[in-house]
Design a protein around this motif. Structure first.
Motif, PDB file in Angstrom:
ATOM      1  N   PRO A 196       0.829  -1.205   0.000  1.00  0.00           N
ATOM      2  CA  PRO A 196       0.000   0.000   0.000  1.00  0.00           C
ATOM      3  C   PRO A 196       0.866   1.258   0.000  1.00  0.00           C
ATOM      4  O   PRO A 196       1.784   1.382   0.824  1.00  0.00           O
ATOM      5  N   PRO A 197       0.630   2.186  -0.927  1.00  0.00           N
ATOM      6  CA  PRO A 197       1.427   3.420  -0.979  1.00  0.00           C
ATOM      7  C   PRO A 197       1.354   4.188   0.334  1.00  0.00           C
ATOM      8  O   PRO A 197       0.300   4.250   0.977  1.00  0.00           O
ATOM      9  N   GLY A 198       2.493   4.744   0.737  1.00  0.00           N
ATOM     10  CA  GLY A 198       2.549   5.539   1.945  1.00  0.00           C
ATOM     11  C   GLY A 198       2.971   4.777   3.181  1.00  0.00           C
ATOM     12  O   GLY A 198       3.064   5.358   4.265  1.00  0.00           O
ATOM     13  N   THR A 199       3.232   3.474   3.038  1.00  0.00           N
ATOM     14  CA  THR A 199       3.664   2.680   4.178  1.00  0.00           C
ATOM     15  C   THR A 199       5.072   3.095   4.593  1.00  0.00           C
ATOM     16  O   THR A 199       6.036   2.845   3.873  1.00  0.00           O
ATOM     17  N   MET A 200       5.193   3.748   5.723  1.00  0.00           N
ATOM     18  CA  MET A 200       6.487   4.249   6.227  1.00  0.00           C
ATOM     19  C   MET A 200       7.190   5.129   5.189  1.00  0.00           C
ATOM     20  O   MET A 200       8.400   5.081   5.008  1.00  0.00           O
ATOM     21  N   GLY A 201       6.391   5.937   4.470  1.00  0.00           N
ATOM     22  CA  GLY A 201       6.963   6.845   3.488  1.00  0.00           C
ATOM     23  C   GLY A 201       7.353   6.192   2.177  1.00  0.00           C
ATOM     24  O   GLY A 201       8.059   6.808   1.368  1.00  0.00           O
ATOM     25  N   TYR A 202       6.863   4.984   1.938  1.00  0.00           N
ATOM     26  CA  TYR A 202       7.219   4.224   0.733  1.00  0.00           C
ATOM     27  C   TYR A 202       6.111   4.375  -0.315  1.00  0.00           C
ATOM     28  O   TYR A 202       4.955   4.061  -0.051  1.00  0.00           O
ATOM     29  N   TYR A 203       6.489   4.871  -1.496  1.00  0.00           N
ATOM     30  CA  TYR A 203       5.540   5.046  -2.594  1.00  0.00           C
ATOM     31  C   TYR A 203       6.084   4.320  -3.822  1.00  0.00           C
ATOM     32  O   TYR A 203       6.776   4.901  -4.651  1.00  0.00           O
ATOM     33  N   PRO A 204       5.803   3.013  -3.944  1.00  0.00           N
ATOM     34  CA  PRO A 204       6.383   2.225  -5.039  1.00  0.00           C
ATOM     35  C   PRO A 204       5.854   2.661  -6.396  1.00  0.00           C
ATOM     36  O   PRO A 204       4.685   3.039  -6.546  1.00  0.00           O
ATOM     37  N   LYS A 205       6.720   2.592  -7.384  1.00  0.00           N
ATOM     38  CA  LYS A 205       6.329   2.889  -8.761  1.00  0.00           C
ATOM     39  C   LYS A 205       5.760   1.633  -9.401  1.00  0.00           C
ATOM     40  O   LYS A 205       6.072   0.516  -9.005  1.00  0.00           O
ATOM     41  N   SER A 206       4.931   1.832 -10.420  1.00  0.00           N
ATOM     42  CA  SER A 206       4.338   0.688 -11.107  1.00  0.00           C
ATOM     43  C   SER A 206       3.981   1.073 -12.537  1.00  0.00           C
ATOM     44  O   SER A 206       3.471   2.168 -12.781  1.00  0.00           O
ATOM     45  N   ASP A 207       4.250   0.161 -13.465  1.00  0.00           N
ATOM     46  CA  ASP A 207       3.825   0.383 -14.845  1.00  0.00           C
ATOM     47  C   ASP A 207       2.569  -0.426 -15.164  1.00  0.00           C
ATOM     48  O   ASP A 207       2.137  -0.501 -16.319  1.00  0.00           O
ATOM     49  N   LEU A 208       1.980  -1.028 -14.128  1.00  0.00           N
ATOM     50  CA  LEU A 208       0.749  -1.784 -14.321  1.00  0.00           C
ATOM     51  C   LEU A 208      -0.404  -0.808 -14.536  1.00  0.00           C
ATOM     52  O   LEU A 208      -0.558   0.167 -13.799  1.00  0.00           O
ATOM     53  N   ALA A 209      -1.212  -1.062 -15.560  1.00  0.00           N
ATOM     54  CA  ALA A 209      -2.346  -0.192 -15.865  1.00  0.00           C
ATOM     55  C   ALA A 209      -3.422  -1.010 -16.565  1.00  0.00           C
ATOM     56  O   ALA A 209      -3.169  -2.124 -17.042  1.00  0.00           O
ATOM     57  N   PHE A 210      -4.628  -0.456 -16.611  1.00  0.00           N
ATOM     58  CA  PHE A 210      -5.707  -1.088 -17.372  1.00  0.00           C
ATOM     59  C   PHE A 210      -5.482  -0.773 -18.846  1.00  0.00           C
ATOM     60  O   PHE A 210      -5.675   0.358 -19.296  1.00  0.00           O
ATOM     61  N   ASP A 211      -5.028  -1.769 -19.611  1.00  0.00           N
ATOM     62  CA  ASP A 211      -4.647  -1.558 -21.008  1.00  0.00           C
ATOM     63  C   ASP A 211      -4.966  -2.815 -21.815  1.00  0.00           C
ATOM     64  O   ASP A 211      -4.092  -3.625 -22.130  1.00  0.00           O
TER      65      ASP A 211
END
Length: 570
Positions: free
Chosen positions: A369-384
């Motif tokens: 989950p984004p924001g966990t201990m200041g962690y905002y993982p990047k992702s190229d997953l999208a609805f495509d």
């Protein structure tokens, strides 16, 4: 921890209860169940459970499913967690609001300057629920037991920050004396870690690191034997604020205040009755009928109604958890990561969140989950869908041709079924592949996914502690909660070695991001949405604190009679 629900209760007994028998009792239908609960709960007048419970100090708790086990070294689910935390306690507790570490069995602790050695000072008045003294040696033996491979502890990896715990578990060393846990005397426990571990104190409040009563376990079998009678009604000895008084399979689990608990004088609840209620509609009706103080399940189509009338019973809060699908990468048509990514790219998460869930859930494109201990993982997953169709064609299935019928497994729940049906339709529409649905009762489902007897399986993970590591160390090679057969030694090296040795928090988060990028590229799991906790709580329940782990503190709760005794309004 894994998350779910699945079973039904009956009305509470009003006379003497027979001793426990481990034979399943045929569940009642939801309508018959509701009728019996409404008519028979008080064994006298027409008083409902909430009203009578407020007078007697009995909390009626909708728990979601029949527990798999009450052995803290075997259990893995949220429903089990709720009961175990009433019966048992670790060295450290979490503040029910902030989740900051608070004294538990340990009154205090020291941490060495290098962050590797923790010295815990245990309460001299700590007792087991049978009155036996409770001391530091109990932790040494319990952690030895938890690391016995034959026990099949799926949370064994939670011990791996401790020096030599991983090596002992994997058989590289055979002498437990080399593992970094020592009883310096009866009331002093020293734990040595491989590296500084920011979340270590949080781990100690997870049931997998709870102590167990050695004499009781050895009375009913070997230390590493699964499924013995030590956790049954009349047998279980714990160290928590409550003790087990009744366990009727598929009906209820009852715990009562433990007079030997070190803080017994501050406990205000006399009893908690946990009901295994799988059907969301049934449990919501029971709540409104005043048969439950609490429900952790709210039907999606009811959330808007509660919101519109600003009903204070509804508690919606951020929840550190992710709903996802596991993929068994041993299945021939699912071995190619292009297929797995095509499946992930044809799930319309916005539609699922807005039209099916309706509780503020957030579409998920990462496992953490984004924001966990200041962690905002990047992702190229999208609805495509267009790109997904190309990936499927590249994998040898143009327009879905030749793709075998594949099965989605989920544990029995109307909510899980609705999501599975929606995804089934999306994959048919966008990829032209046929998917079948299979639901199983909670315990059977757990056995299926653990033994890799599935193709695609519904899953959920709720944080055991607030750190990205808790989501990413699930997918280590041969990890007990991996359950996908995916294995990447480079990923393991990042999680087990590089991240713990990082010199700064920023460096550690960058390593986690590299690891999560690998995981999402291979896609043995498909993230779907980030949870919110949706609870119904009667106004008579006091000191119920929302927190991002949705963890109750039963030792703090109490009941106060008032006009809300009858539950929420219709």
């Amino acid at each position: 921890m894994s998350h779910s629900s699945a079973t039904t209760p009956t009305q509470p007994n009003c006379g003497n209860n027979p001793s426990f028998r481990p034979n399943p009792i045929k569940p009642l239908t939801p309508l018959l169940l509701l009728a019996l609960l409404t008519l028979l709960t008080s064994c006298g007048g027409g008083e409902n459970n909430v009203s009578s419970g407020n007078r007697s100090g009995t909390l009626h708790w909708g728990n979601g499913t029949e527990p798999q086990s009450l052995d803290p070294h075997i259990a893995t689910g949220v429903p089990e967690h709720k009961i175990i935390v009433a019966l048992m306690e670790g060295l450290v507790l979490k503040d029910s609001k902030t989740l900051e570490p608070r004294p538990g069995v340990a009154t205090s602790w020291d941490i060495s300057d290098d962050g590797r050695v923790y010295t815990f000072y245990l309460r001299k008045d700590a007792r087991w629920s049978n009155g036996d003294p409770h001391n530091a040696h109990d932790y040494v033996w319990s952690w030895w037991r938890a690391l016995q491979p034959a026990l099949g502890n799926l949370y064994a990896y939670m011990y791996f920050p401790i020096a030599n715990a991983k090596e002992y578990y994997e058989g590289q060393i055979s002498d437990f004396e080399q593992v970094g846990v020592k009883a310096l005397d009866d009331h002093t426990l020293q734990v040595t870690l491989n590296n500084p571990t920011p979340y270590f104190l949080q781990l100690l409040d997870h049931y997998s690191l709870y102590p167990v009563h050695r004499a009781t376990i050895e009375k009913f079998g070997d230390a590493d034997q699964r499924g013995t009678r030590w956790t049954y009604e009349g047998n279980l000895v714990g160290n928590g604020a409550f003790q087990l008084s009744e366990w009727k399979i598929n009906r209820r689990v009852v715990v009562e205040r433990n007079p030997h608990y070190w803080d017994a004088e501050s406990i205000k609840l006399n009893k908690i009755i946990f009901y295994p209620i799988e059907n969301a509609v049934t449990v919501e009706r029971m709540f409104r009928a005043g048969q439950l103080h609490y429900s952790g399940t709210v039907p999606a189509d009811k959330i808007a109604t509660y919101r519109e009338r600003k009903d204070p019973s509804l508690h919606i809060a951020p929840y550190l958890g992710v709903y996802f699908y596991r993929i068994n990468t041993r299945i021939p048509q699912l071995q190619d990561k292009r297929v797995r990514r095509a499946l992930g790219m044809t799930i319309d998460r916005d539609k699922i969140s807005q039209r099916i869930l309706k509780g503020g859930q957030i579409p998920a494109y990462t496992i953490t989950p984004p924001g966990t201990m200041g962690y905002y993982p990047k992702s190229d997953l999208a609805f495509d869908p267009e790109a997904a169709r190309q990936l499927l064609a590249d994998a040898g299935y143009p327009n879905g041709e030749g793709f075998p019928a594949t099965e989605i497994l989920y544990n029995t729940s109307e909510g899980h079924r609705k999501i599975a049906v929606a995804i089934q339709q999306m994959w048919k529409k966008h990829l032209n592949i046929d998917v079948k649905l299979l639901n199983q009762e909670w315990k059977v489902y757990l056995n299926s996914v653990t033994s890799l007897d599935y193709e695609i399986g519904r899953a959920g993970w709720i944080g055991d502690y607030v750190d990205p590591n808790n989501f990413l160390d699930m997918f280590l090679c041969n990890g007990g909660n991996n359950r996908t057969s995916w294995c990447n030694p480079e990923y393991d090296q990042l999680i087990l070695k590089a991240a713990p040795e990082a010199k700064t928090h920023a460096e550690r988060l960058a390593i986690f991001e590299r690891a999560e990028t690998m995981l999402l590229d291979a896609m043995p799991v498909i993230p779907i949405y980030i949870y919110t906790s949706n609870n119904l709580v009667n106004a008579s329940v006091k000191n119920f604190n929302d927190n991002i782990l949705n963890q109750p503190s039963f030792k703090e709760m109490y009941l106060e009679a008032g006009p809300a005794d009858a539950g929420a309004k219709n």
